[in-house]
Design a protein around this motif. Sequence first.
Motif, PDB file in Angstrom:
ATOM      1  N   GLY A 136       3.314  -4.798 -35.372  1.00 22.99           N
ATOM      2  CA  GLY A 136       4.033  -5.421 -34.267  1.00 22.99           C
ATOM      3  C   GLY A 136       3.171  -5.786 -33.088  1.00 22.99           C
ATOM      4  O   GLY A 136       3.697  -6.135 -32.020  1.00 22.99           O
ATOM      5  N   ALA A 137       1.858  -5.744 -33.243  1.00 27.44           N
ATOM      6  CA  ALA A 137       0.957  -6.083 -32.143  1.00 27.44           C
ATOM      7  C   ALA A 137       0.595  -7.563 -32.201  1.00 27.44           C
ATOM      8  O   ALA A 137       0.603  -8.185 -33.270  1.00 27.44           O
ATOM      9  CB  ALA A 137      -0.306  -5.230 -32.204  1.00 27.44           C
ATOM     10  N   ILE A 138       0.263  -8.116 -31.036  1.00 20.37           N
ATOM     11  CA  ILE A 138      -0.229  -9.489 -30.928  1.00 20.37           C
ATOM     12  C   ILE A 138      -1.493  -9.456 -30.085  1.00 20.37           C
ATOM     13  O   ILE A 138      -1.503  -8.908 -28.974  1.00 20.37           O
ATOM     14  CB  ILE A 138       0.808 -10.425 -30.288  1.00 20.37           C
ATOM     15  N   ARG A 139      -2.569 -10.018 -30.620  1.00 22.08           N
ATOM     16  CA  ARG A 139      -3.808 -10.175 -29.861  1.00 22.08           C
ATOM     17  C   ARG A 139      -3.998 -11.649 -29.573  1.00 22.08           C
ATOM     18  O   ARG A 139      -3.945 -12.483 -30.474  1.00 22.08           O
ATOM     19  CB  ARG A 139      -4.993  -9.648 -30.661  1.00 22.08           C
ATOM     20  N   ILE A 140      -4.222 -11.982 -28.302  1.00 19.70           N
ATOM     21  CA  ILE A 140      -4.420 -13.370 -27.881  1.00 19.70           C
ATOM     22  C   ILE A 140      -5.845 -13.490 -27.361  1.00 19.70           C
ATOM     23  O   ILE A 140      -6.249 -12.763 -26.443  1.00 19.70           O
ATOM     24  CB  ILE A 140      -3.400 -13.767 -26.804  1.00 19.70           C
ATOM     25  N   LEU A 141      -6.605 -14.390 -27.963  1.00 17.02           N
ATOM     26  CA  LEU A 141      -8.024 -14.520 -27.671  1.00 17.02           C
ATOM     27  C   LEU A 141      -8.323 -15.891 -27.105  1.00 17.02           C
ATOM     28  O   LEU A 141      -7.765 -16.900 -27.550  1.00 17.02           O
ATOM     29  CB  LEU A 141      -8.849 -14.314 -28.951  1.00 17.02           C
ATOM     30  N   GLY A 142      -9.227 -15.923 -26.135  1.00 21.57           N
ATOM     31  CA  GLY A 142      -9.741 -17.167 -25.588  1.00 21.57           C
ATOM     32  C   GLY A 142     -11.250 -17.101 -25.541  1.00 21.57           C
ATOM     33  O   GLY A 142     -11.891 -16.578 -26.451  1.00 21.57           O
ATOM     34  N   PRO A 194     -14.947 -15.711 -24.411  1.00 20.61           N
ATOM     35  CA  PRO A 194     -15.358 -14.303 -24.277  1.00 20.61           C
ATOM     36  C   PRO A 194     -14.927 -13.719 -22.939  1.00 20.61           C
ATOM     37  O   PRO A 194     -15.154 -14.299 -21.881  1.00 20.61           O
ATOM     38  CB  PRO A 194     -16.891 -14.386 -24.390  1.00 20.61           C
ATOM     39  N   GLY A 195     -14.267 -12.574 -22.994  1.00 22.70           N
ATOM     40  CA  GLY A 195     -13.696 -11.944 -21.808  1.00 22.70           C
ATOM     41  C   GLY A 195     -12.199 -12.123 -21.713  1.00 22.70           C
ATOM     42  O   GLY A 195     -11.530 -11.358 -21.023  1.00 22.70           O
ATOM     43  N   VAL A 196     -11.663 -13.123 -22.407  1.00 21.48           N
ATOM     44  CA  VAL A 196     -10.219 -13.354 -22.433  1.00 21.48           C
ATOM     45  C   VAL A 196      -9.689 -12.756 -23.728  1.00 21.48           C
ATOM     46  O   VAL A 196      -9.820 -13.343 -24.802  1.00 21.48           O
ATOM     47  CB  VAL A 196      -9.878 -14.852 -22.341  1.00 21.48           C
ATOM     48  N   ASP A 197      -9.146 -11.573 -23.625  1.00 23.10           N
ATOM     49  CA  ASP A 197      -8.684 -10.825 -24.799  1.00 23.10           C
ATOM     50  C   ASP A 197      -7.478 -10.006 -24.364  1.00 23.10           C
ATOM     51  O   ASP A 197      -7.612  -9.044 -23.614  1.00 23.10           O
ATOM     52  CB  ASP A 197      -9.800  -9.926 -25.323  1.00 23.10           C
ATOM     53  N   CYS A 198      -6.314 -10.397 -24.817  1.00 23.58           N
ATOM     54  CA  CYS A 198      -5.076  -9.755 -24.364  1.00 23.58           C
ATOM     55  C   CYS A 198      -4.370  -9.105 -25.543  1.00 23.58           C
ATOM     56  O   CYS A 198      -4.287  -9.687 -26.637  1.00 23.58           O
ATOM     57  CB  CYS A 198      -4.170 -10.785 -23.704  1.00 23.58           C
ATOM     58  N   TYR A 199      -3.840  -7.917 -25.304  1.00 22.17           N
ATOM     59  CA  TYR A 199      -3.094  -7.189 -26.330  1.00 22.17           C
ATOM     60  C   TYR A 199      -1.667  -6.978 -25.842  1.00 22.17           C
ATOM     61  O   TYR A 199      -1.438  -6.568 -24.699  1.00 22.17           O
ATOM     62  CB  TYR A 199      -3.752  -5.837 -26.594  1.00 22.17           C
ATOM     63  N   CYS A 200      -0.698  -7.304 -26.691  1.00 25.42           N
ATOM     64  CA  CYS A 200       0.694  -7.003 -26.373  1.00 25.42           C
ATOM     65  C   CYS A 200       1.385  -6.482 -27.629  1.00 25.42           C
ATOM     66  O   CYS A 200       0.930  -6.743 -28.753  1.00 25.42           O
ATOM     67  CB  CYS A 200       1.420  -8.210 -25.796  1.00 25.42           C
TER      68      CYS A 200
END
Length: 1217
Positions: A92-98, A100-106
């Motif tokens: 159920g996790a979502i990782r959003i990447l952009g 380098p340095g843009v790394d979001c976990y929800c």
Amino acid sequence: MKKFNFRKVLDGLTASSPGSGSSSSGNSGSGTGGGSIQSGGTAGVLREEIQETLTSDYFQICKTVRHGFPYQPTALAFDPVQKILAIGTRTGAIRILGRPGVDCYCQHESGAAVLQLQFLINEGALVSASSDETLHLWNLRQKRPAILHSLKFNRERITYCHLPFQSKWLYVGTERGNTHIVNIESFILSGYVIMWNKAIELSTKTHPGPVVHLSDSPRDEGKLLIGYENGTVVLWDLKSKRAELRVYYDEAIHSIDWHHEGKQFMCSHSDGSLTLWNLKSPSRPFQTTIPHGKSQRDGRKLESCKPILKAEYKTCRNSEPFIIFSGGLAYDKACRRPSLTIMHGKSITVLEMDHPIVEFLTLCETPYPNEFQEPYAVVVLLEKDLIVVDLTQSNFPIFENPYPMDIHESPVTCTAYFADCPPDLILVLYSIGVKHKKQGYSNKEWPVSGGTWNIGAQTYPEIIITGHADGSIKFWDASAITLQMLYKLKTSKVFEKQKIGDGKQTSEIVEEDPYAIQMIYWCPESRIFCVAGVSAYVIVYKFSRHEITTEIVSLEVRLQYDVEDIITPEPETIPPFPDPSSQLPSSKSLSGSTNTVASEGVTKDSIPCLSVKTRPVRMPPGYQAELVVQLVWVDGEPPQQITSLTVSSAYGIVAFGNCNGLAIVDFMQKTVLLSTGTIDLYRSSDPYQRQPRSPRKNKQFIADNFCMRGLSNFYPDLTKRIRTSYQSMTELAESPVPLELERCKSPTSGFATRTPEAAPGFYRNELPAVRQRNQVHHLPDHVNGHCTSPTSQSCSSGKRLSSADVSKVNRWGPGRPPFRKAQSAACMEVSLPVTTEESRENSYNRSRSSSISSIDKESKEAITALYFMESFARKNDSTISPCLWVGTSLGMVLMISLNLPSTDEQRYTEPVLVSPSGTLLTLKGAVLTFSCMDRLGGLMHPPYEVWRDPNSLDDNEKGRKRKLVMNSPSTSQEMGDQQYAVVCSEKQAKVFSLPSQTCLYVHNITETSFILQADVVVMCNGACLACFCANGHIMIMSLPSLRPMLDVNYLPLTDMRIARTFCFTNEGQALYLVSPTEIQRLTYSQEMCDNLQDMLGELFTPVETPEAQNRGFLKGLFGGSGQTFDREELFGEASAGKASKSLAQHIPGSGGIEGVKGAAGGVMGDLARARIALDERGQRLGELEEKTAGMMTSAEAFSKHAHELMLKYKDKKWYQF
């Protein structure tokens, strides 16, 4: 700033009863040892007030960032305008990447698996479909995404979703074959439904199966292509609400993709075929290919292949189209790895992958489906990796991944975290590691480049070290909540490669991963690095910028001792420690290697498990092996795993221990200083009455219980297996053997299996005249299939015992079980190798359910903590001296005095003397950590040697003397007459005053659980004790008063991986391995929690949507429908009506429009959103101003030309034209 007066506390203690129970407010009468060590009559010991700068306002728990590859990925999505990537997982996790340095976990609160992800392209939103039949709308216009709306389907299961570009209506296909339509803005179902029985022909008698594909026609938005699993494809006219055409095929459909002109579409099928259909002739495909099929004998038909799970059909303006698909290989190639096939023109390229392909996406230049797609890259999501293939080059190279996706390249077995290290270390490690980087990557920039990121206010350097199952060590730059690999060290290069049939001494112990890293010790200032491996070896490394070729020096150590039983004394019966000088045996040389002991029936003695290379070895710049120390088999018994490790660069000594005893090695002179059983550290002052056990009759029984517990204990979920058979917890529960059940109850229970050899004493080393290279073999630790405590090293195997063996093991009788129920956490890699997560969790809970605080039946005392320090070695000493503090699994604290030569020249020639100091302190539970504070309450760091390159070519560097930093005053006047020793065990923490050895303060941290990890850390220039408890609590206590500053129920311990890898460091930082592939970092600093919003990257940045290409007059006239398709008119409530309330339920999200301000972090979130809105508004106003200026210029030019034309023809008559 609060002042804590110890004098008042101690004055209060004098009036209390010595036998009263201890409490967290200051009583000192509750230790495992008794009141003789913690007497209450200590009033007036402290003459000064200690100012404690830390208060509870400094602390708050908050997750910061998650690094690594998303565990068990299931879905993939890409926003071609924002250029950000989203990955969904089974948890159920979502990782959003952009960039380098843009790394979001929800995370979805339900924990349901993510089935599909869909970006609202360039809108800053994401739709996720989960396995609990729920759709979620995520707001990405904030640094921590939140759910705006949710829609839960009650009667149908979601199978496929499609959101057309620049549309607010989401098509949802279900398992029943129906297609529903959801309004993205309100997240409410439309009354418009495409029922499966209306989509197929009325004459069809079978159900078409679930919806596997939905997409609108690039040529006409009013036509929806619906693909069903059984091979039926329907082109549905949304306006007329009927099927315009139907396509049938014999094989099941897995995926469909349009040609950009909207006249053709391609299907992939379960027989490995690709079919291309034309809308003008839907009766049969005009092209059918089996790309990897072979012609059969008759030559008419190609043989079927494995299913093509997904295919994409992308067109190019100046070249042939790309057809990219996964799967489809021939069945006769069973050994072929998972592959991605790229067909471009007549060429077919097969890219083999290391892991199964979960999903892939082709990245194209335009977001419009009705234009030439111009693909430039393919993102391939594998089960354990993420790669991007460059399509613009003919050899299809991959891009270099800027994210730390390879943490799990080999399973992580241990971690270490260092904050505020020397600033030059990161650059030095990177300069060495960059030379060994792989080559052959694409020369283009990483295509996932969306978002923005700023370094923020936190600038101190941070380094994370991970140890792995293959013996490799990785150093990571973790500064400013990012992660980048700096340097990789392979410890296995020290040893000879194992050959099949080259003896059984290693192969019979472990089938794979004999080099797994178990413990790490690093001194950043001196750059001394030390590791302990699962095969019971220790390697000391020194750092050098220069390459050398040299032989590897190795030592072998015998560390085995045994006793029959322990009778726990009453607290008041512990005798005082006598003068150690009278207890020392005669000096005796103890070389690195030992002679083989001949014994009847014993086949193994003085044999290490691994062989160190005997030839000269080339060592590249970086960390180079200085010394290898291995434990050896003793009298047919393998060595036990190492449970504690420490190194002192200032003293040139490494010390390590296990459940048998302690070894101290001089790595400067390459000699063993001490190798003794734990009992001999006490000598005659042992508080436990232990009796030597009789010789064992059945040696083979123990020899078969191999020393290593196996790597399945390190990572039970990564299918590592030891050749020794294990016994599951269920089997243990069903076994009638009470001894085995007793072992499962006690985490630290140990099996009494020692030989009655004479106990070695304390020795000084005698350096031989000519030092020869000592061969080192490595010995693994004992395999254990039972639940044990981290520090206990049980010598029993997990296999079921025979009745004869049971009778032998139970010879103590029912009244004297040979175990003691204490527990420790120095070696949490020990866990049950079970088959499912549930059974592992249940077995762990049962193993800790017993009374783990009793200390009356332990037959082995493990060394659980070691610490070098300049301290008062003996009671009432007047000066400090080099010491080694030793903590055991019985809660005992011993101190060993080190007598070092006074000069640098003598240090390499004169022997180092080690002897017991007579200090004996006690705590409840196994000792976990030590620390030392000066009289003003400042944390004292162990002394170290300033780094110098041992292989420097500079003569001045070579001749420079050792420079030691002692970190403590050199005279007793500066020192005052006091130090404070901080000792923490599994149950409690104590502060002792030295040299009086008086217990000043005791805090019982937990009674019902136990501490897994404890560290003394520095934050905001103050010291505190940080603890992580097995019940999930994180606790912070001030020093030296041990006042609770923070107690938060953060994370229940459900996996031994967390216990094994959790570690604290300075500046309020901590981390643990949250999954086999991901590291979770957190902070317990209030300041960092407040500043975290500024440190995180922005996922959404204002970007103008590219304009659609001008189709031209003829294409607009003949290329398709010239009418604009109004979905609102068709799907809105006015024309379609309301959907049934029982079909789906709308759930407002916590990040809804009305509550977004609070969800994004208070005022900081408001400011960030306002800034983004202003940026967007300013950008749009600027664009409008530019367009207005252009229009004015055009108008002026037109007016000028019109005026000139008027003047030209002004005086002419009509007949003159």
